[in-house]
Design a protein around this motif. Structure first.
Motif, PDB file in Angstrom:
ATOM      1  N   VAL A 120      43.221   2.472  25.277  1.00  0.00           N
ATOM      2  CA  VAL A 120      42.439   2.963  26.425  1.00  0.00           C
ATOM      3  C   VAL A 120      43.230   2.741  27.709  1.00  0.00           C
ATOM      4  CG1 VAL A 120      40.320   2.676  27.765  1.00  0.00           C
ATOM      5  CG2 VAL A 120      40.252   2.502  25.275  1.00  0.00           C
ATOM      6  N   ASP A 121      43.400   3.797  28.478  1.00  0.00           N
ATOM      7  CA  ASP A 121      44.057   3.700  29.778  1.00  0.00           C
ATOM      8  C   ASP A 121      42.995   3.294  30.800  1.00  0.00           C
ATOM      9  OD1 ASP A 121      45.161   4.142  32.327  1.00  0.00           O
ATOM     10  OD2 ASP A 121      46.364   5.833  31.623  1.00  0.00           O
ATOM     11  N   PRO A 122      43.093   2.121  31.404  1.00  0.00           N
ATOM     12  CA  PRO A 122      42.075   1.679  32.363  1.00  0.00           C
ATOM     13  C   PRO A 122      41.878   2.638  33.531  1.00  0.00           C
ATOM     14  CG  PRO A 122      43.510  -0.145  31.776  1.00  0.00           C
ATOM     15  CD  PRO A 122      44.113   1.094  31.180  1.00  0.00           C
ATOM     16  N   ARG A 123      42.946   3.326  33.932  1.00  0.00           N
ATOM     17  CA  ARG A 123      42.818   4.276  35.047  1.00  0.00           C
ATOM     18  C   ARG A 123      41.965   5.478  34.653  1.00  0.00           C
ATOM     19  NH1 ARG A 123      49.016   5.094  35.851  1.00  0.00           N
ATOM     20  NH2 ARG A 123      48.666   5.082  33.612  1.00  0.00           N
ATOM     21  N   VAL A 124      42.147   5.948  33.426  1.00  0.00           N
ATOM     22  CA  VAL A 124      41.351   7.078  32.946  1.00  0.00           C
ATOM     23  C   VAL A 124      39.895   6.646  32.753  1.00  0.00           C
ATOM     24  CG1 VAL A 124      41.038   8.732  31.063  1.00  0.00           C
ATOM     25  CG2 VAL A 124      43.345   8.186  31.879  1.00  0.00           C
ATOM     26  N   ALA A 125      39.686   5.461  32.202  1.00  0.00           N
ATOM     27  CA  ALA A 125      38.323   4.952  32.015  1.00  0.00           C
ATOM     28  C   ALA A 125      37.627   4.786  33.365  1.00  0.00           C
ATOM     29  CB  ALA A 125      38.361   3.628  31.263  1.00  0.00           C
ATOM     30  N   ALA A 126      38.347   4.281  34.357  1.00  0.00           N
ATOM     31  CA  ALA A 126      37.770   4.121  35.698  1.00  0.00           C
ATOM     32  C   ALA A 126      37.429   5.474  36.294  1.00  0.00           C
ATOM     33  CB  ALA A 126      38.740   3.366  36.598  1.00  0.00           C
ATOM     34  N   ARG A 127      38.322   6.442  36.133  1.00  0.00           N
ATOM     35  CA  ARG A 127      38.058   7.784  36.655  1.00  0.00           C
ATOM     36  C   ARG A 127      36.808   8.379  36.004  1.00  0.00           C
ATOM     37  NH1 ARG A 127      41.048  11.884  39.286  1.00  0.00           N
ATOM     38  NH2 ARG A 127      42.837  10.487  39.397  1.00  0.00           N
ATOM     39  N   TYR A 128      36.635   8.122  34.715  1.00  0.00           N
ATOM     40  CA  TYR A 128      35.455   8.604  33.992  1.00  0.00           C
ATOM     41  C   TYR A 128      34.177   8.018  34.595  1.00  0.00           C
ATOM     42  CZ  TYR A 128      32.045   8.979  30.198  1.00  0.00           C
ATOM     43  OH  TYR A 128      30.907   9.231  29.464  1.00  0.00           O
ATOM     44  N   VAL A 129      34.165   6.717  34.805  1.00  0.00           N
ATOM     45  CA  VAL A 129      32.975   6.052  35.351  1.00  0.00           C
ATOM     46  C   VAL A 129      32.690   6.554  36.767  1.00  0.00           C
ATOM     47  CG1 VAL A 129      31.988   3.820  36.043  1.00  0.00           C
ATOM     48  CG2 VAL A 129      33.259   4.015  33.894  1.00  0.00           C
ATOM     49  N   VAL A 130      33.730   6.660  37.575  1.00  0.00           N
ATOM     50  CA  VAL A 130      33.545   7.134  38.954  1.00  0.00           C
ATOM     51  C   VAL A 130      33.058   8.581  38.958  1.00  0.00           C
ATOM     52  CG1 VAL A 130      34.756   7.671  41.110  1.00  0.00           C
ATOM     53  CG2 VAL A 130      35.128   5.467  39.983  1.00  0.00           C
ATOM     54  N   ALA A 131      33.584   9.408  38.054  1.00  0.00           N
ATOM     55  CA  ALA A 131      33.125  10.796  37.974  1.00  0.00           C
ATOM     56  C   ALA A 131      31.639  10.856  37.626  1.00  0.00           C
ATOM     57  CB  ALA A 131      33.948  11.577  36.952  1.00  0.00           C
ATOM     58  N   LEU A 132      31.196   9.995  36.701  1.00  0.00           N
ATOM     59  CA  LEU A 132      29.767   9.935  36.378  1.00  0.00           C
ATOM     60  C   LEU A 132      28.954   9.522  37.603  1.00  0.00           C
ATOM     61  CD1 LEU A 132      29.625   8.272  32.835  1.00  0.00           C
ATOM     62  CD2 LEU A 132      29.234  10.672  33.411  1.00  0.00           C
ATOM     63  N   ALA A 133      29.428   8.502  38.309  1.00  0.00           N
ATOM     64  CA  ALA A 133      28.708   8.017  39.492  1.00  0.00           C
ATOM     65  C   ALA A 133      28.642   9.089  40.569  1.00  0.00           C
ATOM     66  CB  ALA A 133      29.382   6.751  40.029  1.00  0.00           C
ATOM     67  N   GLU A 134      29.734   9.804  40.761  1.00  0.00           N
ATOM     68  CA  GLU A 134      29.736  10.866  41.771  1.00  0.00           C
ATOM     69  C   GLU A 134      28.839  12.019  41.346  1.00  0.00           C
ATOM     70  OE1 GLU A 134      33.887  11.663  42.483  1.00  0.00           O
ATOM     71  OE2 GLU A 134      34.116   9.823  43.663  1.00  0.00           O
ATOM     72  N   GLY A 135      28.806  12.306  40.041  1.00  0.00           N
ATOM     73  CA  GLY A 135      27.882  13.320  39.540  1.00  0.00           C
ATOM     74  C   GLY A 135      26.433  12.920  39.773  1.00  0.00           C
ATOM     75  N   ILE A 136      26.151  11.641  39.591  1.00  0.00           N
ATOM     76  CA  ILE A 136      24.811  11.123  39.883  1.00  0.00           C
ATOM     77  C   ILE A 136      24.471  11.360  41.354  1.00  0.00           C
ATOM     78  CG2 ILE A 136      23.549   8.936  40.195  1.00  0.00           C
ATOM     79  CD1 ILE A 136      24.792   8.045  37.484  1.00  0.00           C
ATOM     80  N   ALA A 137      25.429  11.113  42.237  1.00  0.00           N
ATOM     81  CA  ALA A 137      25.208  11.314  43.675  1.00  0.00           C
ATOM     82  C   ALA A 137      24.926  12.777  43.997  1.00  0.00           C
ATOM     83  CB  ALA A 137      26.425  10.829  44.461  1.00  0.00           C
ATOM     84  N   VAL A 138      25.657  13.673  43.365  1.00  0.00           N
ATOM     85  CA  VAL A 138      25.435  15.109  43.589  1.00  0.00           C
ATOM     86  C   VAL A 138      24.057  15.505  43.078  1.00  0.00           C
ATOM     87  CG1 VAL A 138      26.210  17.434  42.987  1.00  0.00           C
ATOM     88  CG2 VAL A 138      27.883  15.682  43.628  1.00  0.00           C
TER      89      VAL A 138
END
Length: 197
Positions: free
Chosen positions: A153-171
């Motif tokens: 698991v690439d931590p940067r990709v995993a972090a991007r995934y979580v942030v993308a979910l959070a930003e989608g929640i915001a939208v």
């Protein structure tokens, strides 16, 4: 030597009032008239205290990051990766659906709706969101180093995934989704994270 008149306002109160306006209307959509109405300050006082609308906005974003987005840094203190992700996503759902605040996320909507002469503002908001992603990636890298996160698991990709979910929640929140709906999305995401066997 004569001293200038002392400020006749509480900076925190002014920043909170301005935060709510910028959050609701975005940087470009917020006028000086909006800010003076919300804060009770005359334009000259705003300029004297903050230098410009952009200067006020920068301090407002600092306040937003330190208060509303505090769920991010606080979530990193969780004992497990699962709990870090859960706190991050739950924090996103709760902070974007507050009863006394506008819906959505100032950092997400501000970056999407700001352009033209305000390009520098948009770039600053993007940089702040990326800084949060880096902070999360560092926490995930530490989890990988201690064996909690799989070696593939690439931590940067995993972090991007979580942030993308959070930003989608915001939208979704800005589009009218309520807290219960968003928390149900968090529950679904948490059933199994993509890197879990």
């Amino acid at each position: 030597m004569a001293r200038g008149r002392p400020r006749q306002f509480e900076v925190d109160e002014v920043l909170q009032a301005a935060l709510n306006v910028f959050w609701a209307k975005g940087y470009d959509g917020t006028t000086m008239a909006d800010l003076t109405e919300a804060t009770g300050l005359k334009p000259g006082s705003v300029y004297a205290a903050f230098g410009s609308k952009a200067g006020l906005f920068k301090q407002v974003v600092d306040r937003y990051v330190a208060t509303v987005f505090s769920y991010g840094p606080n979530g990193l203190e969780a004992d497990s990766v699962r709990e870090v992700v859960h706190r991050w996503l739950t924090g996103a759902a709760e902070s974007t659906t507050g009863e006394a605040t506008p819906a959505g996320c100032l950092l997400v909507q501000g970056a999407l709706a700001t352009g033209g002469e305000s390009r520098e503002i948009a770039e600053d908001l993007c940089a702040r969101r990326k800084a949060a992603q880096v902070m999360l990636a560092e926490r995930l890298a530490a989890a990988k180093a201690n064996g909690e996160l799989s070696a593939d698991v690439d931590p940067r990709v995993a972090a991007r995934y979580v942030v993308a979910l959070a930003e989608g929640i915001a939208v979704e929140a800005a589009s009218g989704a309520d807290r219960e709906t968003l928390l149900s999305l968090v529950d679904l995401a948490m059933r199994r994270l993509p890197w879990e066997a």
